[in-house]
Enzyme design. Structure first.
Site, PDB file in Angstrom:
ATOM      1  N   HIS A 219      36.579  62.999  69.852  1.00  0.00           N
ATOM      2  CA  HIS A 219      37.982  63.229  69.494  1.00  0.00           C
ATOM      3  C   HIS A 219      38.879  62.354  70.357  1.00  0.00           C
TER       4      HIS A 219
ATOM      5  N   VAL B 171      40.631  39.568  28.068  1.00  0.00           N
ATOM      6  CA  VAL B 171      41.124  38.190  28.050  1.00  0.00           C
ATOM      7  C   VAL B 171      40.518  37.488  26.839  1.00  0.00           C
TER       8      VAL B 171
ATOM      9  N   GLY C 225      13.390  23.619  46.357  1.00  0.00           N
ATOM     10  CA  GLY C 225      12.046  24.184  46.282  1.00  0.00           C
ATOM     11  C   GLY C 225      11.751  24.643  44.869  1.00  0.00           C
TER      12      GLY C 225
ATOM     13  N   ALA D 104      38.685  43.319  37.773  1.00  0.00           N
ATOM     14  CA  ALA D 104      39.132  44.125  38.923  1.00  0.00           C
ATOM     15  C   ALA D 104      37.922  44.720  39.616  1.00  0.00           C
TER      16      ALA D 104
ATOM     17  N   ARG E 290      28.338  38.203  38.729  1.00  0.00           N
ATOM     18  CA  ARG E 290      27.496  37.064  39.070  1.00  0.00           C
ATOM     19  C   ARG E 290      26.172  37.165  38.308  1.00  0.00           C
TER      20      ARG E 290
ATOM     21  N   LYS F  95      35.727  38.034  54.484  1.00  0.00           N
ATOM     22  CA  LYS F  95      36.156  38.996  55.512  1.00  0.00           C
ATOM     23  C   LYS F  95      37.051  38.328  56.549  1.00  0.00           C
TER      24      LYS F  95
ATOM     25  N   VAL G 174      34.148  37.949  37.152  1.00  0.00           N
ATOM     26  CA  VAL G 174      33.647  38.947  36.192  1.00  0.00           C
ATOM     27  C   VAL G 174      32.164  39.250  36.431  1.00  0.00           C
TER      28      VAL G 174
ATOM     29  N   ASP H 143      19.636  38.780  45.339  1.00  0.00           N
ATOM     30  CA  ASP H 143      20.456  38.772  44.116  1.00  0.00           C
ATOM     31  C   ASP H 143      19.691  38.327  42.875  1.00  0.00           C
TER      32      ASP H 143
ATOM     33  N   VAL I   2      34.833  43.979  42.811  1.00  0.00           N
ATOM     34  CA  VAL I   2      34.921  43.844  44.270  1.00  0.00           C
ATOM     35  C   VAL I   2      35.635  42.540  44.660  1.00  0.00           C
TER      36      VAL I   2
HETATM   37  P1  FAD Z   1      22.294  33.806  48.260  1.00  0.00           P
HETATM   38  O1  FAD Z   1      23.113  34.254  49.409  1.00  0.00           O
HETATM   39  O2  FAD Z   1      22.977  33.375  47.023  1.00  0.00           O
HETATM   40  O3  FAD Z   1      21.353  32.643  48.799  1.00  0.00           O
HETATM   41  C1  FAD Z   1      20.465  31.953  47.972  1.00  0.00           C
HETATM   42  C2  FAD Z   1      20.208  30.592  48.581  1.00  0.00           C
HETATM   43  O4  FAD Z   1      19.123  29.978  47.886  1.00  0.00           O
HETATM   44  C3  FAD Z   1      21.380  29.625  48.433  1.00  0.00           C
HETATM   45  O5  FAD Z   1      21.612  28.988  49.664  1.00  0.00           O
HETATM   46  C4  FAD Z   1      20.913  28.614  47.388  1.00  0.00           C
HETATM   47  O6  FAD Z   1      21.460  27.321  47.587  1.00  0.00           O
HETATM   48  C5  FAD Z   1      19.416  28.618  47.669  1.00  0.00           C
HETATM   49  N1  FAD Z   1      18.591  28.178  46.532  1.00  0.00           N
HETATM   50  C6  FAD Z   1      18.585  28.665  45.266  1.00  0.00           C
HETATM   51  N2  FAD Z   1      17.641  28.069  44.528  1.00  0.00           N
HETATM   52  C7  FAD Z   1      17.040  27.151  45.353  1.00  0.00           C
HETATM   53  C8  FAD Z   1      15.980  26.234  45.173  1.00  0.00           C
HETATM   54  N3  FAD Z   1      15.317  26.147  44.033  1.00  0.00           N
HETATM   55  N4  FAD Z   1      15.639  25.453  46.226  1.00  0.00           N
HETATM   56  C9  FAD Z   1      16.280  25.549  47.419  1.00  0.00           C
HETATM   57  N5  FAD Z   1      17.269  26.422  47.640  1.00  0.00           N
HETATM   58  C10 FAD Z   1      17.642  27.216  46.629  1.00  0.00           C
HETATM   59  N6  FAD Z   1      27.793  41.238  49.784  1.00  0.00           N
HETATM   60  C11 FAD Z   1      27.879  42.174  50.742  1.00  0.00           C
HETATM   61  O7  FAD Z   1      26.907  42.896  50.991  1.00  0.00           O
HETATM   62  N7  FAD Z   1      29.030  42.346  51.461  1.00  0.00           N
HETATM   63  C12 FAD Z   1      30.126  41.595  51.235  1.00  0.00           C
HETATM   64  O8  FAD Z   1      31.150  41.775  51.906  1.00  0.00           O
HETATM   65  C13 FAD Z   1      30.060  40.600  50.222  1.00  0.00           C
HETATM   66  N8  FAD Z   1      31.130  39.821  49.965  1.00  0.00           N
HETATM   67  C14 FAD Z   1      31.029  38.844  49.009  1.00  0.00           C
HETATM   68  C15 FAD Z   1      32.149  38.066  48.746  1.00  0.00           C
HETATM   69  C16 FAD Z   1      32.095  37.071  47.789  1.00  0.00           C
HETATM   70  C17 FAD Z   1      33.313  36.232  47.510  1.00  0.00           C
HETATM   71  C18 FAD Z   1      30.869  36.850  47.083  1.00  0.00           C
HETATM   72  C19 FAD Z   1      30.763  35.750  46.067  1.00  0.00           C
HETATM   73  C20 FAD Z   1      29.756  37.634  47.338  1.00  0.00           C
HETATM   74  C21 FAD Z   1      29.830  38.641  48.290  1.00  0.00           C
HETATM   75  N9  FAD Z   1      28.748  39.472  48.558  1.00  0.00           N
HETATM   76  C22 FAD Z   1      28.848  40.452  49.508  1.00  0.00           C
HETATM   77  C23 FAD Z   1      27.470  39.326  47.856  1.00  0.00           C
HETATM   78  C24 FAD Z   1      26.470  38.555  48.739  1.00  0.00           C
HETATM   79  O9  FAD Z   1      27.021  37.289  49.050  1.00  0.00           O
HETATM   80  C25 FAD Z   1      25.151  38.398  48.004  1.00  0.00           C
HETATM   81  O10 FAD Z   1      24.665  39.665  47.613  1.00  0.00           O
HETATM   82  C26 FAD Z   1      24.119  37.747  48.922  1.00  0.00           C
HETATM   83  O11 FAD Z   1      24.555  36.487  49.362  1.00  0.00           O
HETATM   84  C27 FAD Z   1      22.777  37.598  48.197  1.00  0.00           C
HETATM   85  O12 FAD Z   1      21.856  37.058  49.073  1.00  0.00           O
HETATM   86  P2  FAD Z   1      20.621  36.184  48.554  1.00  0.00           P
HETATM   87  O13 FAD Z   1      19.919  35.733  49.785  1.00  0.00           O
HETATM   88  O14 FAD Z   1      19.873  36.937  47.528  1.00  0.00           O
HETATM   89  O15 FAD Z   1      21.266  34.938  47.804  1.00  0.00           O
HETATM   90  P1  NAD Z   2      31.915  43.039  39.801  1.00  0.00           P
HETATM   91  O1  NAD Z   2      30.773  43.407  38.943  1.00  0.00           O
HETATM   92  O2  NAD Z   2      32.170  43.795  41.046  1.00  0.00           O
HETATM   93  O3  NAD Z   2      33.269  43.129  38.960  1.00  0.00           O
HETATM   94  C1  NAD Z   2      33.482  42.419  37.790  1.00  0.00           C
HETATM   95  C2  NAD Z   2      34.594  43.109  37.008  1.00  0.00           C
HETATM   96  O4  NAD Z   2      34.974  42.266  35.948  1.00  0.00           O
HETATM   97  C3  NAD Z   2      34.171  44.445  36.407  1.00  0.00           C
HETATM   98  O5  NAD Z   2      35.125  45.423  36.705  1.00  0.00           O
HETATM   99  C4  NAD Z   2      34.095  44.132  34.917  1.00  0.00           C
HETATM  100  O6  NAD Z   2      34.397  45.246  34.109  1.00  0.00           O
HETATM  101  C5  NAD Z   2      35.140  43.057  34.783  1.00  0.00           C
HETATM  102  N1  NAD Z   2      34.947  42.153  33.645  1.00  0.00           N
HETATM  103  C6  NAD Z   2      33.793  41.657  33.153  1.00  0.00           C
HETATM  104  N2  NAD Z   2      34.045  40.817  32.122  1.00  0.00           N
HETATM  105  C7  NAD Z   2      35.395  40.801  31.954  1.00  0.00           C
HETATM  106  C8  NAD Z   2      36.271  40.115  31.061  1.00  0.00           C
HETATM  107  N3  NAD Z   2      35.805  39.283  30.140  1.00  0.00           N
HETATM  108  N4  NAD Z   2      37.592  40.333  31.183  1.00  0.00           N
HETATM  109  C9  NAD Z   2      38.082  41.165  32.142  1.00  0.00           C
HETATM  110  N5  NAD Z   2      37.295  41.839  33.007  1.00  0.00           N
HETATM  111  C10 NAD Z   2      35.969  41.645  32.927  1.00  0.00           C
HETATM  112  O7  NAD Z   2      31.731  41.476  40.077  1.00  0.00           O
HETATM  113  P2  NAD Z   2      32.488  40.513  41.072  1.00  0.00           P
HETATM  114  O8  NAD Z   2      33.729  41.121  41.586  1.00  0.00           O
HETATM  115  O9  NAD Z   2      32.523  39.197  40.378  1.00  0.00           O
HETATM  116  O10 NAD Z   2      31.446  40.427  42.264  1.00  0.00           O
HETATM  117  C11 NAD Z   2      30.127  39.910  42.028  1.00  0.00           C
HETATM  118  C12 NAD Z   2      29.136  40.553  42.937  1.00  0.00           C
HETATM  119  O11 NAD Z   2      29.359  40.182  44.294  1.00  0.00           O
HETATM  120  C13 NAD Z   2      29.181  42.054  42.856  1.00  0.00           C
HETATM  121  O12 NAD Z   2      27.958  42.502  42.349  1.00  0.00           O
HETATM  122  C14 NAD Z   2      29.361  42.541  44.247  1.00  0.00           C
HETATM  123  O13 NAD Z   2      28.399  43.488  44.602  1.00  0.00           O
HETATM  124  C15 NAD Z   2      29.212  41.311  45.125  1.00  0.00           C
HETATM  125  N6  NAD Z   2      30.309  41.360  46.098  1.00  0.00           N
HETATM  126  C16 NAD Z   2      30.261  42.344  47.048  1.00  0.00           C
HETATM  127  C17 NAD Z   2      31.288  42.460  47.949  1.00  0.00           C
HETATM  128  C18 NAD Z   2      31.230  43.548  48.966  1.00  0.00           C
HETATM  129  O14 NAD Z   2      30.168  44.122  49.145  1.00  0.00           O
HETATM  130  N7  NAD Z   2      32.323  43.861  49.653  1.00  0.00           N
HETATM  131  C19 NAD Z   2      32.381  41.621  47.877  1.00  0.00           C
HETATM  132  C20 NAD Z   2      32.419  40.659  46.877  1.00  0.00           C
HETATM  133  C21 NAD Z   2      31.357  40.538  46.000  1.00  0.00           C
END
Ligand code: FAD
Ligand code: NAD
Length: 475
Positions: A451, A245, A122, A189, A279, A58, A277, A319, A191
Site C-alpha cells: 500500500h 471502407v 533461408g 480499430a 497481419r 512503445k 486491418v 506469427d 491494436v
Molecule cells: P517476426 O517478428 O515477424 O520475425 C520474423 C523474421 O523472419 C523477420 O525478421 C523476417 O525478415 C525473417 N524472415 C522471414 N522469412 C525469412 C526467410 N525466408 N529467410 C530469412 N529470414 C526470414 N506484439 C506484442 O506482443 N506486443 C506488442 O506491443 C506488439 N506491438 C506491435 C506493434 C506493431 C506496430 C506491430 C506491427 C506488431 C506488434 N506486435 C506486438 C506483434 C509482434 O511484433 C509479433 O507478434 C512478433 O514480432 C512475431 O514474432 P515472430 O518472431 O513470429 O516474427
Molecule cells: P487487429 O486484428 O488487432 O485489428 C484489425 C481491425 O481491423 C479489427 O478490428 C478488424 O475488425 C478491422 N478490420 C478488418 N478489415 C477491415 C476493413 N476492411 N475495414 C475496416 N476495418 C477492418 O490487427 P492489427 O491492429 O492490424 O494488428 C495486427 C497484429 O499485431 C494483431 O494480431 C496484434 O496482436 C499484433 N499487435 C499487438 C500489439 C500489442 O500486443 N500491444 C500491438 C500492435 C499489434
C-alpha cells in the site's frame, strides 16, 4: 563440405532468436538466418517486434504520453512549464536509437551464446536441408538435424486501398513519419489502430478510425471495451464503428476514403491513411514445394500443440502459425520447441497468454472474458474495482478505468482478469501467475499487496467477487 548444425532457425524475430538461444543453451550447435532490412538499408536481427512493431511503437507511445501529460496534467501538480513543444525529429531519433540498441543486442546475445547469426534468405528443402542465400555471395546448402521456421507475419493489404508508402501506409510507415499529419485516417480499430492513432492524436492530428465491425474491441471483455471506448472518445479519437471502407484514392496531397455505414455512403479526406486491418503469416519462398510443409486455408504453417509440422524434425513457431500474433507467444513457443528438441518436457499454456494494448489508459487481460464464460455454461461470479477508489491512482492523477475478476462459482477458480487503467500491462502479470497456478479467488484475496499500489485494485477486485471489497461499496 556443407556446414551442419543441430538446429537451424529461419527468422530472428522474438520467436526465432529466442529458439536459437535456448537451443544453444542446451549445448546444441545453432544457426539463425534472417533477412530483415530496415528503411536505412541496413540488415538487423529482431524481426517485426524490434524493428517495426512492439519496441518502436512503445517508444513513441511513451514520448507522446509524456508530451500529453506535460500539456494537460502538469498544471494540476503545480508544475508550470510555459509552452511545451514536441520536436518530432528528436522523438524519432530516440525511437531509432532504442531500436538500434536492442537489435544490436541480439547480435551480442548470439555471440555470447555461440549462435551463428546468418544474414540473408533461408529456404527449407527436403531432408532438413536449408538453402542459405547471403546478402552478397553465393547460396550454400546447410544441413540440420532440426529446423525451426519462424518467418513471422506481414501487414494485410486491402485491394481497395493499396499501400503507396507515401499517403496510404502500413504500421511501419506510420511509426516513421517525420511530420504530424493534420488529418489522419486509420482503417481498423484493432491494436495497431488504437496505439498508433493515439500516438499521432496526442501530437495534434485529427484522427478518424474506421472499423468494419459494430462491436468495439470485439476480443476484449465488454465492460472493459465500454470504458475504453468512452476514454478514447474523450481524447478526441473519432472511432466510427460499422464503417466499411469501399475505396481509398490518392488525389494530389490528400487521400479520399469512401465508406458505408448504416446511414449510407460517406467519404472523408485525410492527409495520411494507415491501413491496420490485421497481419498475414509471411511464408514467401520459405520452403520448396517438395519440402512437405502444409499451409492452412489462411496461409499459416500447420502445426500441432507442440509446434511440430508434418515433417519430422521441422517445427514452426510465432506469427507464422495459429494463435495470437504476439511476441511473447512466439518466444514461449521458441523455448518450448528448443526444450522438446533437447529431450525435455515443455509446453505452452495457450489459455493464459496476456494481451496488452498500450494506450492510455492501458488495456490488459488474460483468461476468459465474461461473455466466453457465460457461453461455456459454467456458473460464475464477478467483482470489479475502479481506479477512482485507488489512492495510488489518485496520487498519479490516473484514475480512469477498473479491474474486473471473473471466477468460477463452484470451486472459486479465477477464470479471467480484465484491466483498463494505469499500468494495466504490468498489473496483468500477477493475474497471469494466478491463472498459471490455477489460483482461487481466495488465494488472491489472502495475498498481501503493498500500500499504496495500483496492484491493490487487483486485490480489491478479487475481494469484490465475494462482496468483500474494503475500499469501495460492494454491489
Ligand atoms: P517476426 O517478428 O515477424 O520475425 C520474423 C523474421 O523472419 C523477420 O525478421 C523476417 O525478415 C525473417 N524472415 C522471414 N522469412 C525469412 C526467410 N525466408 N529467410 C530469412 N529470414 C526470414 N506484439 C506484442 O506482443 N506486443 C506488442 O506491443 C506488439 N506491438 C506491435 C506493434 C506493431 C506496430 C506491430 C506491427 C506488431 C506488434 N506486435 C506486438 C506483434 C509482434 O511484433 C509479433 O507478434 C512478433 O514480432 C512475431 O514474432 P515472430 O518472431 O513470429 O516474427
Ligand atoms: P487487429 O486484428 O488487432 O485489428 C484489425 C481491425 O481491423 C479489427 O478490428 C478488424 O475488425 C478491422 N478490420 C478488418 N478489415 C477491415 C476493413 N476492411 N475495414 C475496416 N476495418 C477492418 O490487427 P492489427 O491492429 O492490424 O494488428 C495486427 C497484429 O499485431 C494483431 O494480431 C496484434 O496482436 C499484433 N499487435 C499487438 C500489439 C500489442 O500486443 N500491444 C500491438 C500492435 C499489434
Amino acid at each position: 563440405m556443407s556446414r551442419s548444425f543441430d538446429v537451424v532457425v529461419i527468422g530472428a524475430g522474438p520467436a526465432g532468436y529466442i529458439a536459437a538461444i535456448r537451443a544453444a543453451q542446451h549445448g546444441m550447435t545453432a544457426a539463425c538466418i534472417d533477412e530483415w532490412k530496415n528503411k536505412d538499408g541496413k540488415n538487423a536481427f529482431g524481426g517485426t517486434c524490434l524493428n517495426a512493431g512492439c519496441i518502436p511503437s512503445k517508444a513513441l507511445l511513451e514520448s507522446t504520453e509524456l508530451y500529453h501529460r506535460a500539456q494537460h496534467e502538469f498544471k494540476k501538480h503545480g508544475i508550470r512549464t510555459g509552452d511545451v513543444e514536441m520536436n518530432i525529429a528528436d522523438m524519432q531519433k530516440r525511437r531509432a536509437s532504442i531500436v538500434r540498441q536492442l537489435t544490436g543486442g541480439i547480435a551480442g546475445l548470439f555471440k555470447a551464446n555461440k549462435v551463428e547469426g546468418l544474414v540473408g534468405h533461408g529456404k527449407l528443402l527436403p531432408g532438413k536441408k536449408v538453402e542459405f542465400t547471403p546478402v552478397s555471395g553465393d547460396a550454400e546448402i546447410i544441413e540440420a538435424k532440426h529446423v525451426i521456421l519462424a518467418a513471422g507475419s506481414a501487414p494485410i493489404e486491402l485491394g481497395i486501398a493499396p499501400f503507396d508508402d507515401e499517403r496510404i501506409i502500413d504500421s511501419w510507415g506510420a511509426l516513421e513519419l517525420d511530420a504530424v499529419p493534420e488529418r489522419l485516417g486509420v482503417v481498423g480499430a484493432g491494436v495497431i489502430g488504437l496505439e498508433l492513432g493515439s500516438v499521432w492524436s496526442r501530437l495534434g492530428s485529427k484522427v478518424t478510425v474506421l472499423e468494419a465491425l459494430d462491436d468495439f474491441l470485439f476480443m476484449a471483455d465488454r465492460d472493459v471495451a465500454k470504458v475504453a471506448a468512452a476514454e478514447f472518445k474523450k481524447q478526441g479519437l473519432d472511432i466510427k464503428l460499422g464503417a466499411k471502407v469501399t475505396r481509398a484514392s490518392t488525389d494530389g496531397d490528400a487521400v479520399t476514403v469512401a465508406y458505408e455505414d448504416e446511414d449510407g455512403a460517406h467519404s472523408i479526406e485525410v492527409d495520411k491513411l494507415i491501413v491496420a486491418v490485421g497481419r498475414r503469416p509471411y511464408t514467401d519462398d520459405l520452403f520448396s514445394d517438395d519440402a512437405g510443409i502444409q499451409l492452412d486455408e489462411r496461409g499459416f504453417v500447420v502445426v500441432d500443440e507442440e509446434c511440430r509440422t508434418r515433417v519430422k524434425g521441422v517445427y514452426a513457431i510465432g506469427d507464422c502459425v495459429r494463435g495470437p500474433m504476439l511476441a511473447h507467444k512466439g518466444s514461449e513457443e521458441g523455448v518450448m520447441v528448443a526444450d522438446l528438441i533437447a529431450g525435455e518436457f515443455a509446453e505452452v499454456n495457450y489459455d493464459v497468454i496476456p494481451s496488452v494494448i498500450y494506450t492510455a489508459p492501458e488495456i490488459a487481460w488474460t483468461g476468459k472474458t465474461e461473455e466466453e464464460v457465460r457461453d461455456s455454461g459454467r456458473a460464475y461470479k464477478t467483482g470489479s474495482f475502479p481506479f477512482m477508489a485507488s489512492g495510488r491512482a489518485k496520487a498519479m492523477e490516473q484514475t480512469s478505468g477498473m479491474v474486473k475478476v471473473i471466477s468460477s462459482q463452484d470451486d472459486d477458480e479465477i477464470l479471467g482478469v480484465h484491466i483498463v487503467g494505469p499500468m494495466a500491462g504490468e498489473l496483468i502479470a500477477e493475474a497471469v501467475v494466478a491463472l498459471e497456478f490455477s489460483a482461487s479467488t481466495e488465494d488472491l484475496q489472502r495475498t498481501i499487496h503493498a500500500h499504496p499500489s495500483l496492484a491493490e485494485a487487483v486485490h480489491e477486485a478479487a475481494l469484490a467477487v465475494d462482496k468483500k471489497a474494503l475500499n469501495f461499496p460492494n454491489k
